[in-house]
Design an enzyme around this catalytic site. Structure first.
Site, PDB file in Angstrom:
ATOM      1  CG  ASN B 209      -0.209   0.021   2.543  1.00 42.70           C
ATOM      2  OD1 ASN B 209       0.963   0.371   2.599  1.00 42.70           O
ATOM      3  ND2 ASN B 209      -0.897  -0.335   3.600  1.00 42.70           N
ATOM      4  CB  SER B 232      -1.769  -2.246 -12.904  1.00 40.86           C
ATOM      5  OG  SER B 232      -3.061  -2.570 -12.450  1.00 40.86           O
ATOM      6  CD  GLN B 254      -4.857  -4.465 -15.097  1.00 37.57           C
ATOM      7  OE1 GLN B 254      -4.419  -5.582 -15.368  1.00 37.57           O
ATOM      8  NE2 GLN B 254      -4.431  -3.793 -14.044  1.00 37.57           N
ATOM      9  CG  HIS B 257      -6.006  -5.936 -10.479  1.00 40.29           C
ATOM     10  ND1 HIS B 257      -5.676  -6.772  -9.446  1.00 40.29           N
ATOM     11  CD2 HIS B 257      -5.544  -6.544 -11.595  1.00 40.29           C
ATOM     12  CE1 HIS B 257      -5.044  -7.841  -9.913  1.00 40.29           C
ATOM     13  NE2 HIS B 257      -4.969  -7.738 -11.219  1.00 40.29           N
ATOM     14  CD  GLU B 322       0.800  -3.984 -14.675  1.00 40.23           C
ATOM     15  OE1 GLU B 322      -0.306  -3.400 -14.687  1.00 40.23           O
ATOM     16  OE2 GLU B 322       1.198  -4.654 -13.711  1.00 40.23           O
ATOM     17  CG  HIS B 323      -0.991  -6.499 -18.079  1.00 40.91           C
ATOM     18  ND1 HIS B 323      -1.368  -5.679 -17.032  1.00 40.91           N
ATOM     19  CD2 HIS B 323      -0.442  -7.604 -17.519  1.00 40.91           C
ATOM     20  CE1 HIS B 323      -1.068  -6.269 -15.880  1.00 40.91           C
ATOM     21  NE2 HIS B 323      -0.496  -7.435 -16.142  1.00 40.91           N
ATOM     22  CG  ASP B 356      -2.416 -11.463 -14.046  1.00 40.06           C
ATOM     23  OD1 ASP B 356      -1.440 -10.789 -14.422  1.00 40.06           O
ATOM     24  OD2 ASP B 356      -3.582 -11.017 -14.021  1.00 40.06           O
ATOM     25  CG  HIS B 415      43.159   8.904 -10.307  1.00 37.34           C
ATOM     26  ND1 HIS B 415      42.900   9.549  -9.128  1.00 37.34           N
ATOM     27  CD2 HIS B 415      42.060   8.137 -10.572  1.00 37.34           C
ATOM     28  CE1 HIS B 415      41.682   9.196  -8.705  1.00 37.34           C
ATOM     29  NE2 HIS B 415      41.158   8.342  -9.562  1.00 37.34           N
TER      30      HIS B 415
END
Lengths: 426, 426
Positions: B209, B232, B254, B257, B322-323, B356, B415
């Site tokens: 969360n 998402s 989707q 969700h 995302e998808h 998924d 160096h």
């Protein structure tokens, strides 16, 4: 240089960079800069540049003429060295480039991983008195090799409004597409969100001061960032055969960077430890950056005597040093024992400075113990992956019930339904 | 479901997750939790658990008995589905494992990239009413395949002090070493810094969360984190041949969700758009999670009509979903046009829900446009790289002058000196 025994100092070193300092006042300042750049664009960038860099600019973009001027200003020797470095860095990083792949685990199934360059990147190059052309090569070349479409660079202007010629020449050689005269948190905000002049990018890389580091932490998520670099370190593992002159020079090459840099030698030989300690004091006295190196060596420089190489490697793995030099006999044979290190230098003739400029691998390395979970900057930082999933009707039918079972267990019946509507047709 | 034209909606969608909200009061709360866990350890963790989860625990560690109890509580169907998923996820992720490599670009030079698993990882699994055994598999299996030595899991306890049995069984199947009953920012702090009971890890992965996400942002740098997930999305590209029943079900899988999830279809066919819109309304009415899905579809669900597939792919690349489901004819032939997407599903029988749970690739994907610069969670997230550099005396001698030139240009004479002391002996 102090000689000690045991591993306690390791914890002290790791604690010297506690990034999670909760200085919300500082954050408020950084966020206010970011917000102003987001809302006022170029005008805010120009105002901050006047305030922080002491110069009133007409134009944020470096012109062709300025680059031509820089090309006249650098020596042939510098050009030759820069091109040699470019060639070696390119050879190594080309080997890093990942390919897309697929597999067919079962009849009717194709799964894959498609690798694609990111569209754009912004490279931060620090300004100040010193100039870092090597930083330009080490950030821009991997992006170029990855195939990034647009490479932007930001760097704070000097008080005369110009950019260091070494940096400009390196940017041109490395194929940077556009150079902006802007530094600090305002540069990070401009790259992350865009202004009228400065085009937004999807990833920001490169080192910077506390403002830059904090701004990167805040914009992280809206854009990608490489890492937030803390103070850096070198760890030399030595035995009775190690050349103390070489080891001392390498420790000091790290110490001269920063008062908070750490230079540690772990050795199985008491005689070597005593020689090294003297040699460090001797070379320290002759360094240009003596003050910085002295503070670093006093605070965070130690020679740690151990009973065995196993004990040495145990300390190495806890420390997860940015640079690890195995200056012991047969170093290659001990590679298996090293789990955590940014770059591992083998033998007497592979000093850190070689890796900083010329060897080939990237000099942007995880610092302050973050090698326990991070990698050197690489071509992989400028590419990303997409999964590919193809199932035929039959292949889906075979797993349909199992997918429905799992979706139901998670009470996601819409997920289950997307399988059921297909199953109805089978 | 609304039908629109043009790409403007893309920008609106991308703006729905502005991660850089400067709510310093919220940060103060999160930081105060982190600080208390750092200073008071277990006691602080127990206090926060009582306050936020409403349960007074005696023991933060899940016992063998509790796992045995969970094994009795789940069905045989669930076991079969879980093991099938485990097998397919394992096959795909094993193909992801990278090997160490080296190259010899010149006489006397060995350069390499050593790939090593990280020592430890902490996996966050959300609690609440629903349980997510698939999240456990998708995070723990890649870590296991990478060779991570110690895999810890944290998840908030229910009010009765127990953990959901599906989650426990999945953790055991996936090879999680230790499970702690703790959630929220206190869990992230405990994993990042350690307490008497909870061992510190070097990387934290898994969704959570707002408190979890913010705590991850704050501990980032002290430990590694995977990504900060925003809302998402799914994007379906469809033509006149796409099955509207399948497309509608996938969009809704989707949408169920989260109210802020986005379900977008881009299509070249007006007739399909009209059918799809009706079908979404029809299926929506029958969903268990109707309220959530309805809000998502109203706010962020759109059917976008375009003139050509090129226009569709242009929107896809700006959205970086995302998808992405390519439900068009010959989807494989259009893969080259897709630059930015988390996972790409090809054809009519590869729904998101398959990915998924079961297909094999990871379901932890870059959300809210971050596929433009991020990758799916993978084995590579649980391994890191070290550069290897070996130069012989002769190989160093050849580049010595160039290294000195570059070091001098950067005013790092220490160096340069580390090369000069060696050159003196050649």
């Amino acid at each position: 240089m102090k000689i000690i025994r045991g591993a306690e100092f390791t914890e002290e070193l790791l604690r010297r960079n506690d990034s999670n300092q909760t200085d919300l006042e500082f954050d408020r300042n950084v966020l206010s800069i970011i917000d102003q750049v987001r809302s006022e664009g170029d005008q805010a960038v120009l105002n901050f540049t006047e305030r922080f860099d002491g110069v009133k600019l007409d134009n944020l973009i470096v012109t062709e003429e300025e680059i031509n001027e820089a090309e006249q200003a650098v020596t042939d020797d510098f050009y030759r060295a820069l091109r040699s470095a470019k060639e070696r860095i390119t050879t190594y990083h080309e080997a890093q480039k990942e390919q897309s792949w697929f597999l067919n685990p079962n009849e009717g199934i194709m799964l894959g991983q498609k690798v694609t360059p990111i569209d754009s990147v912004g490279l931060y190059v620090p300004g100040g008195k010193a100039a870092y052309p090597s930083t330009v090569l080490m950030n821009a070349l991997p992006a170029k090799i990855a195939g990034v479409g647009r490479i932007s660079m930001v760097t704070p202007p000097q008080r005369d409004g110009k950019i260091n010629p070494y940096v400009l020449v390196a940017a041109k050689e490395a194929g940077v597409d556009r150079i902006y005269k802007v530094g600090g948190a305002q540069a990070i905000a401009a790259l992350a969100y865009g202004t009228e002049t400065i085009e937004k990018v999807v990833k920001i890389t490169g080192p910077g001061n506390a403002y830059v580091a904090r701004a990167k932490k805040w914009v992280f998520g809206d854009v990608a960032i490489d890492m937030i670099a803390g103070p850096s370190e070198i760890c030399v593992v030595a035995d009775a055969h190690t050349n103390p002159i070489y080891a001392a020079a390498d420790l000091l090459s790290q110490a001269e960077h920063d008062e908070r840099a750490a230079a540690v030698c772990i050795t199985t030989s008491e005689a070597f430890a005593a020689e090294l300690s003297k040699e460090v004091e001797r070379q320290l006295a002759e360094l240009d950056r003596k003050e910085i190196a002295t503070q670093s060596i006093e605070q965070f420089g130690r020679i740690i005597i151990v009973d065995s190489l196993e004990e040495a490697f145990d300390i190495v793995n806890r420390l997860a040093p940015e640079h690890l030099e195995l200056m012991i006999d047969q170093p290659m044979e001990h590679l298996a024992a090293i789990r955590n290190a940014g770059a591992i230098f083998l033998g007497q003739h592979s000093p850190e400075a070689l890796g900083d400029y010329m060897a080939g691998p990237n000099h942007t390395l995880p610092t302050s113990g973050t090698a326990a979970f991070s990698s050197p900057l690489g071509v992989y930082d400028f590419m990303k992956k997409s999964s590919i999933i193809y199932y035929s009707e039959n292949a889906l039918a075979e797993v349909a019930d199992d997918v429905i079972t799992l979706a139901d267990a998670e009470q996601l019946t819409g997920h289950a339904n997307s399988i059921k509507v297909r199953k109805a047709g089978y």
